[in-house]
Design an enzyme around this catalytic site. Structure first.
Site, mmCIF file in Angstrom:
data_model
loop_
_atom_site.group_PDB
_atom_site.id
_atom_site.type_symbol
_atom_site.label_atom_id
_atom_site.label_comp_id
_atom_site.label_asym_id
_atom_site.label_seq_id
_atom_site.Cartn_x
_atom_site.Cartn_y
_atom_site.Cartn_z
ATOM 1 N N HIS A 146 -34.448 92.277 -58.109
ATOM 2 C CA HIS A 146 -34.349 92.457 -56.674
ATOM 3 C C HIS A 146 -34.871 91.205 -55.995
ATOM 4 C CE1 HIS A 146 -34.978 94.214 -52.661
ATOM 5 N NE2 HIS A 146 -34.116 95.145 -53.030
ATOM 6 N N ASP A 180 -30.781 101.182 -57.455
ATOM 7 C CA ASP A 180 -29.396 101.431 -57.855
ATOM 8 C C ASP A 180 -29.247 101.830 -59.318
ATOM 9 O OD1 ASP A 180 -28.262 100.900 -55.374
ATOM 10 O OD2 ASP A 180 -28.499 98.760 -55.699
HETATM 11 N N1 ACO Z 1 -29.977 90.514 -65.520
HETATM 12 C C1 ACO Z 1 -30.286 89.387 -66.202
HETATM 13 N N2 ACO Z 1 -30.915 88.318 -65.641
HETATM 14 C C2 ACO Z 1 -31.234 88.406 -64.352
HETATM 15 C C3 ACO Z 1 -30.953 89.556 -63.587
HETATM 16 C C4 ACO Z 1 -30.304 90.627 -64.220
HETATM 17 N N3 ACO Z 1 -30.017 91.752 -63.540
HETATM 18 N N4 ACO Z 1 -31.384 89.374 -62.319
HETATM 19 C C5 ACO Z 1 -31.919 88.148 -62.283
HETATM 20 N N5 ACO Z 1 -31.836 87.561 -63.510
HETATM 21 C C6 ACO Z 1 -32.369 86.243 -63.876
HETATM 22 C C7 ACO Z 1 -31.519 85.133 -63.284
HETATM 23 O O1 ACO Z 1 -30.511 84.723 -64.165
HETATM 24 C C8 ACO Z 1 -32.536 84.071 -63.030
HETATM 25 O O2 ACO Z 1 -32.801 83.431 -64.238
HETATM 26 P P1 ACO Z 1 -33.222 81.861 -64.261
HETATM 27 O O3 ACO Z 1 -34.497 81.774 -63.499
HETATM 28 O O4 ACO Z 1 -33.368 81.560 -65.716
HETATM 29 O O5 ACO Z 1 -32.099 81.128 -63.599
HETATM 30 C C9 ACO Z 1 -33.807 84.838 -62.645
HETATM 31 O O6 ACO Z 1 -33.647 86.134 -63.266
HETATM 32 C C10 ACO Z 1 -33.977 84.994 -61.133
HETATM 33 O O7 ACO Z 1 -32.768 85.545 -60.622
HETATM 34 P P2 ACO Z 1 -32.183 85.259 -59.155
HETATM 35 O O8 ACO Z 1 -30.742 85.584 -59.137
HETATM 36 O O9 ACO Z 1 -32.604 83.903 -58.709
HETATM 37 O O10 ACO Z 1 -33.004 86.316 -58.320
HETATM 38 P P3 ACO Z 1 -32.643 86.791 -56.895
HETATM 39 O O11 ACO Z 1 -33.899 87.331 -56.334
HETATM 40 O O12 ACO Z 1 -31.934 85.768 -56.124
HETATM 41 O O13 ACO Z 1 -31.559 87.963 -57.177
HETATM 42 C C11 ACO Z 1 -30.559 90.029 -57.512
HETATM 43 C C12 ACO Z 1 -31.802 89.263 -57.056
HETATM 44 C C13 ACO Z 1 -29.295 89.487 -56.787
HETATM 45 C C14 ACO Z 1 -30.713 91.503 -57.127
HETATM 46 C C15 ACO Z 1 -30.406 89.879 -59.035
HETATM 47 O O14 ACO Z 1 -31.567 90.333 -59.691
HETATM 48 C C16 ACO Z 1 -29.178 90.618 -59.576
HETATM 49 O O15 ACO Z 1 -28.083 90.063 -59.552
HETATM 50 N N6 ACO Z 1 -29.346 91.897 -60.065
HETATM 51 C C17 ACO Z 1 -28.251 92.696 -60.523
HETATM 52 C C18 ACO Z 1 -27.494 93.304 -59.333
HETATM 53 C C19 ACO Z 1 -28.252 94.450 -58.658
HETATM 54 O O16 ACO Z 1 -28.778 95.339 -59.317
HETATM 55 N N7 ACO Z 1 -28.290 94.407 -57.327
HETATM 56 C C20 ACO Z 1 -28.935 95.471 -56.541
HETATM 57 C C21 ACO Z 1 -30.089 94.946 -55.743
HETATM 58 S S1 ACO Z 1 -30.896 96.292 -54.907
HETATM 59 C C22 ACO Z 1 -30.029 96.565 -53.510
HETATM 60 O O17 ACO Z 1 -29.305 95.741 -53.030
HETATM 61 C C23 ACO Z 1 -30.206 97.876 -52.782
#
Ligand code: ACO
Length: 442
Positions: free
Chosen positions: A319, A377
């Site tokens: 998140h 979610d």
């Molecule tokens: N699975 C695997 N790796 C992940 C995941 C995941 N679900 N989420 C983040 N990471 C990793 C990224 O690859 C990144 O790795 P790095 O540092 O080696 O590059 C690190 O964790 C940080 O991730 P970011 O994308 O920079 O984190 P951000 O805070 O921008 O993204 C997000 C948050 C978009 C929710 C992300 O975690 C994601 O895509 N999750 C899956 C989709 C999801 O469940 N969305 C619902 C959010 S809740 C809502 O909207 C109500």
């Protein structure tokens, strides 16, 4: 070179401290304001006037766009408070309409206030008859979110008498109308898409039971909403009611800052929520669990989610704000178990996959190090499907529940004397000035 030197501490009160920003060797003092809890903010509203420079913050990750008293999130600690009350207490002990009252008016209602509020909501649930004709203009295969955007936007054409944003009474009536009518609008979008007749609201049922009745009853047979499922629906609405300045809420505030009427602003919020990065993630999480299919496939998907050359991510994990367990996910997980128990679906394979996936991921160094925890979610898709909703309705349910948060934030903005039209600036990197050349000479 531009440097910023701040002398802030975490307990400062408004104007009790300042930051010094040094731009091209010249110091500029900026006021620092402390909230009741959470990080303080540096007031840069006069930065351009003083320095001729803007700040650059794509995605607004370091920008507080407003002052608010409604919702507080501490993402590192996994805390979500509405008007100071923890989300798990509201979800476990209260009803959705109590949370609505709290978000709108600032405090939990006394019994008589709650009775009055419930009555006012109940008596606004019907839609103008002419709106039924409006629905019939949509194709049957229209996505229910497309219908929601259109119908909610059209409310301003049917309820002119509550569109004067400068009149507090009209603002209140518009607020109650939207909270009351949203379940009717959402249920009608669903019924229309599956070709069944619309079901009228029933005043004898509570908010969530009435919604389930409008979605799942048919004229051909009796339908009695199961109280366990109605309570679960109510709790899901509470969990989604508000989440401070997220994309759709910021959209509502920005639309409202121009003086647009509340129905148009909420329609803008619904449009923003529709995007897969916002309201669509629960559907993606459910699809992922279906794709994984069985517990023995989990290690392969965990491996893929960690592989940077593979675009696959564990949906329902991570998140932008929560770097700890999403407090809503805890309640959602409990609600999921209650729903599956009530429906005798305890052995639902997707639940087994979800539980095992969560267990493995939470012991995995990659997820621990990156602070990736299950979000709301992760369990909501399984729960909503068990309640009987198809995936294309998931975001509609989110919009229904979030309407009260959008309205509370919109009202707070309208009542804020410092409110001005929202107008971000940009870093322009396009062509500089050049002369027009007629087409035959280009
Ligand atoms: N699975 C695997 N790796 C992940 C995941 C995941 N679900 N989420 C983040 N990471 C990793 C990224 O690859 C990144 O790795 P790095 O540092 O080696 O590059 C690190 O964790 C940080 O991730 P970011 O994308 O920079 O984190 P951000 O805070 O921008 O993204 C997000 C948050 C978009 C929710 C992300 O975690 C994601 O895509 N999750 C899956 C989709 C999801 O469940 N969305 C619902 C959010 S809740 C809502 O909207 C109500």
């Amino acid at each position: 070179m531009t440097t910023a030197e701040t002398s802030t501490n975490d307990t400062i009160n408004q104007d009790s401290d300042k930051s010094t920003l040094i731009i091209e060797g010249k110091p500029y003092e900026m006021p620092v304001y402390g909230g009741s809890i959470g990080p303080s903010v540096i007031d840069i509203s006069r930065l351009y006037g003083q320095t001729g420079k803007f700040t650059y913050d794509p995605g607004f990750t370091s920008t507080a766009s407003c002052e608010s008293k409604i919702t507080y999130i501490d993402g590192d600690e996994g805390v979500l408070l509405h008007r100071g009350y923890p989300i798990d207490q509201l979800a476990d002990q209260g009803t959705f309409l109590e949370t609505c009252y709290l978000l709108l008016y600032g405090d939990l209602p006394q019994k008589s206030q709650l009775d009055d509020f419930e009555k006012r909501i109940t008596y606004h649930t019907m839609l103008h008859e002419q709106m039924h004709t409006f629905y019939r203009g949509f194709r049957r295969d229209a996505h229910p979110m497309a219908i929601m955007v259109g119908v909610v936007g059209a409310l301003s054409a049917f309820y002119h008498d509550s569109t004067d944003i400068n009149d507090p009474v009209q603002r209140d009536i518009a607020s109650l109308r939207m909270i009351a009518k949203m379940p009717t609008i959402a249920a009608m979008a669903y019924k229309y898409s599956i070709g069944q007749p619309f079901v009228s609201p029933q005043n004898s049922l509570d908010y969530s039971a009435n919604f389930l009745n409008m979605c799942f009853s048919v004229p051909a047979e009796d339908y009695k909403p199961n109280p366990v499922l109605s309570r679960a629906m109510d709790r899901i609405f509470i969990l989604h009611a508000d989440h401070e300045q997220n994309a759709s809420t910021s959209t509502v505030r920005l639309a409202g800052s121009s003086g647009a009427n509340p129905f148009a602003c909420i329609a803008a919020g619904i449009a923003c929520l529709w995007g897969p990065a916002h309201g669509g993630a629960n559907e993606a999480a459910l699809q992922m669990l279906e794709e994984i299919g069985s517990v023995d496939q989990i290690p392969e998907y965990i491996r893929r989610s960690k592989d940077k050359s593979d675009p696959f991510r564990l949906m329902g994990f991570g998140h932008r704000v929560y770097k700890n367990y999403d407090p809503r996910a805890t309640v959602m997980q409990k609600t999921c178990h209650e729903v599956l128990d009530a429906l005798d679906l305890k052995d639902e394979p997707l639940l087994q996959v979800a539980i095992e996936l969560e267990r493995i991921a939470r012991e995995d160094e990659y997820f621990i190090e990156k602070k990736l925890y299950p979000n709301i979610d992760f369990y909501s898709g399984i729960t909503l499907r068990a309640l009987g909703f198809p995936p294309e309705m998931f975001t509609v349910l989110f919009a229904l529940a979030r309407t009260v948060g959008w309205i509370a934030q919109w009202r707070e903005m309208i009542e804020d004397p410092s409110q001005r039209i929202g107008r971000p600036r940009q870093l322009y990197t396009g062509p500089t000035s050049r002369d027009f050349i007629p087409v035959d000479q280009r």
